[in-house]
Design a protein around this motif. Structure first.
Motif, PDB file in Angstrom:
ATOM      1  N   GLU A   1       0.791  -1.139   0.053  1.00 38.90           N
ATOM      2  CA  GLU A   1      -0.285  -0.012   0.155  1.00 38.90           C
ATOM      3  C   GLU A   1       0.971   1.097  -0.047  1.00 38.90           C
ATOM      4  OE1 GLU A   1      -2.253  -0.594   3.587  1.00 38.90           O
ATOM      5  OE2 GLU A   1      -3.430  -2.157   2.734  1.00 38.90           O
ATOM      6  N   ARG A   2       1.947   1.230   0.787  1.00 35.70           N
ATOM      7  CA  ARG A   2       2.948   2.295   0.894  1.00 35.70           C
ATOM      8  C   ARG A   2       3.494   2.410  -0.666  1.00 35.70           C
ATOM      9  NH1 ARG A   2       7.872   2.988   4.948  1.00 35.70           N
ATOM     10  NH2 ARG A   2       8.963   4.936   3.786  1.00 35.70           N
ATOM     11  N   TRP A   3       3.942   1.586  -1.468  1.00 34.64           N
ATOM     12  CA  TRP A   3       4.493   1.818  -2.338  1.00 34.64           C
ATOM     13  C   TRP A   3       3.310   2.056  -3.650  1.00 34.64           C
ATOM     14  CZ3 TRP A   3       3.406  -0.383  -7.221  1.00 34.64           C
ATOM     15  CH2 TRP A   3       4.394  -0.208  -8.344  1.00 34.64           C
ATOM     16  N   VAL A   4       2.340   1.637  -3.548  1.00 27.16           N
ATOM     17  CA  VAL A   4       1.081   2.125  -4.527  1.00 27.16           C
ATOM     18  C   VAL A   4       1.089   3.910  -4.433  1.00 27.16           C
ATOM     19  CG1 VAL A   4      -1.313   2.192  -4.951  1.00 27.16           C
ATOM     20  CG2 VAL A   4      -0.146   0.033  -4.658  1.00 27.16           C
ATOM     21  N   ALA A   5       0.842   4.302  -2.999  1.00 25.13           N
ATOM     22  CA  ALA A   5       0.927   5.525  -2.621  1.00 25.13           C
ATOM     23  C   ALA A   5       2.033   6.357  -3.124  1.00 25.13           C
ATOM     24  CB  ALA A   5       0.506   5.640  -1.218  1.00 25.13           C
ATOM     25  N   GLU A   6       3.215   6.039  -3.152  1.00 27.47           N
ATOM     26  CA  GLU A   6       4.380   6.467  -3.603  1.00 27.47           C
ATOM     27  C   GLU A   6       4.366   6.558  -5.054  1.00 27.47           C
ATOM     28  OE1 GLU A   6       8.637   7.745  -2.891  1.00 27.47           O
ATOM     29  OE2 GLU A   6       7.023   7.273  -1.321  1.00 27.47           O
ATOM     30  N   VAL A   7       4.319   5.586  -5.752  1.00 27.37           N
ATOM     31  CA  VAL A   7       4.357   5.918  -7.144  1.00 27.37           C
ATOM     32  C   VAL A   7       3.068   6.355  -7.926  1.00 27.37           C
ATOM     33  CG1 VAL A   7       5.754   3.734  -7.245  1.00 27.37           C
ATOM     34  CG2 VAL A   7       3.315   3.584  -7.750  1.00 27.37           C
ATOM     35  N   ASP A   8       1.940   6.606  -7.202  1.00 22.52           N
ATOM     36  CA  ASP A   8       0.862   7.113  -7.618  1.00 22.52           C
ATOM     37  C   ASP A   8       1.152   8.542  -7.563  1.00 22.52           C
ATOM     38  OD1 ASP A   8      -0.829   5.096  -8.126  1.00 22.52           O
ATOM     39  OD2 ASP A   8      -2.041   5.519  -6.159  1.00 22.52           O
ATOM     40  N   GLY A   9       1.855   9.116  -6.735  1.00 16.95           N
ATOM     41  CA  GLY A   9       2.492  10.571  -6.516  1.00 16.95           C
ATOM     42  C   GLY A   9       3.421  10.859  -7.727  1.00 16.95           C
ATOM     43  N   LEU A  10       3.994   9.905  -8.398  1.00 20.22           N
ATOM     44  CA  LEU A  10       4.792  10.025  -9.481  1.00 20.22           C
ATOM     45  C   LEU A  10       3.847   9.977 -10.954  1.00 20.22           C
ATOM     46  CD1 LEU A  10       7.884   7.765  -8.565  1.00 20.22           C
ATOM     47  CD2 LEU A  10       7.654  10.531  -8.196  1.00 20.22           C
TER      48      LEU A  10
END
Length: 344
Positions: A313-322
């Motif tokens: 979930e943290r990774w999904v949120a991180e790359v969504d920001g990119l």
């Protein structure tokens, strides 16, 4: 006799000329591990020989292990992008944030236990999902290792709570998130530095595959090797063998085709088999040295999966920001791995 001598000299000269013309392209490949490591002897050397054979001797790849051309492991990607070397084998995670899409294959329980299926998934998804982040290089092949097992100096780990307060080595930022999710402290370092860190108590353990045990003699610094049910691992690491983009662009199409054939889909699968076999060899060495190989139960493994879902979930949120659809990439990666699942 003079005629024979002159003829012999002429034949020798022609032979040398033929050999020189046969070897038209020489490349330097730089990497971080020793020549004794399976990555060097079982993957990189056979791949270089495969290229040479397919080219009829026109291409020669000189391999420089253990950073013998200078620099530190995290500098390998800049070395190949800048043209300091022609080719590198390197860990994507040594340059955090540079390959965010490829990180999806490192995530815990996206990657479970199958390097062959994961390599093939990366091959199948490369053009549509991954290629754009490999700027400045031409990827020959990507791969993962057999996955992060837990190596402990003297602490037996069976639950996420057992890792609370521990200092654990990991090479990638997704690996650091795994350690943080388990209540431990991540300590980043290139893998060649690990033996001393274990010996001196800088870390209590490490998340690394079994294959690294023999070249670094990890069995001498640890007591326990721990993995999940059905060989489940706690994420993995992505690697690349890549060529400088300008060097690639300057090659004629027939030489490019040779590199493509040497690095075809079957090769990506074979690399997964190499790393699985190396992993099996490594754990056998540790057990034979008297170490304890622990396989968690299905229920114990499920507890780790629950604890590590926030990493995804943290990774999904991180790359969504990119601007990357992380959830769609996770779904695509899981689907592609499942479609390529091998019978281990």
């Amino acid at each position: 006799m003079n005629y024979l001598a002159m003829t012999g000299t002429l034949v020798s000269a022609l032979s040398l000329s033929s050999m020189a013309s046969a070897q038209e392209y020489t490349f330097r490949l730089h990497h971080l591990l020793s020549a004794q490591a399976p990555a060097h002897s079982q993957m990189l050397v056979p791949w270089a020989e495969r290229v040479k054979e397919l080219s009829g001797g026109r291409v020669d790849i000189e391999i420089f292990p253990a950073m013998t051309l200078g620099g530190a492991p995290p500098e390998l990607i800049s070395q190949v992008r800048d043209g300091v070397v022609d080719l590198v084998w390197t860990v994507n995670g040594y340059t955090p944030g540079l390959f965010p899409r490829s990180e999806v294959f490192e995530l815990p329980f996206v990657y479970v236990n199958d390097p062959v299926a994961t390599n093939l998934a990366m091959y199948d998804m490369f053009d549509e999902y991954l290629r754009e982040e490999y700027q400045g290089v031409e990827v020959m092949f990507l791969h993962v290792h057999a996955g992060q097992g837990i190596h402990m100096v003297d602490d037996l780990i069976r639950t996420p709570a057992d890792l609370e307060g521990m200092r654990m080595r990991i090479p990638t930022r997704t690996g650091a998130w795994i350690i943080e999710a388990l209540g431990a402290t991540p300590v980043a370092m290139p893998v060649p530095d690990l033996p001393q860190a274990l010996q001196t108590g800088v870390v209590d353990g490490a998340f690394i595959p079994w294959e690294i045990i023999p070249p670094l003699r990890i069995q001498e610094q640890t007591e326990y090797q721990i993995e999940g049910f059905d060989r489940a691992r706690f994420g993995t690491t992505t690697f690349q063998v890549s060529m400088n983009a300008d060097r690639w662009a300057g090659l004629p199409e027939d030489i490019q085709a040779i590199f493509r054939e040497a690095s075809n889909r079957e090769w990506w699968a074979h690399v997964g088999e190499i790393w699985r076999a190396s992993d099996d060899f490594g754990i056998n060495m540790a057990v034979n040295a008297g170490n304890t190989h622990v396989t968690l139960t299905e229920e114990e493994t499920a507890a780790f999966q629950v604890a590590l879902e926030p990493v995804v979930e943290r990774w999904v949120a991180e790359v969504d920001g990119l601007g990357i659809d992380g959830a769609a990439l996770v779904a695509a990666a899981r689907e592609a791995i499942a479609a390529n699942a091998s019978d281990m």
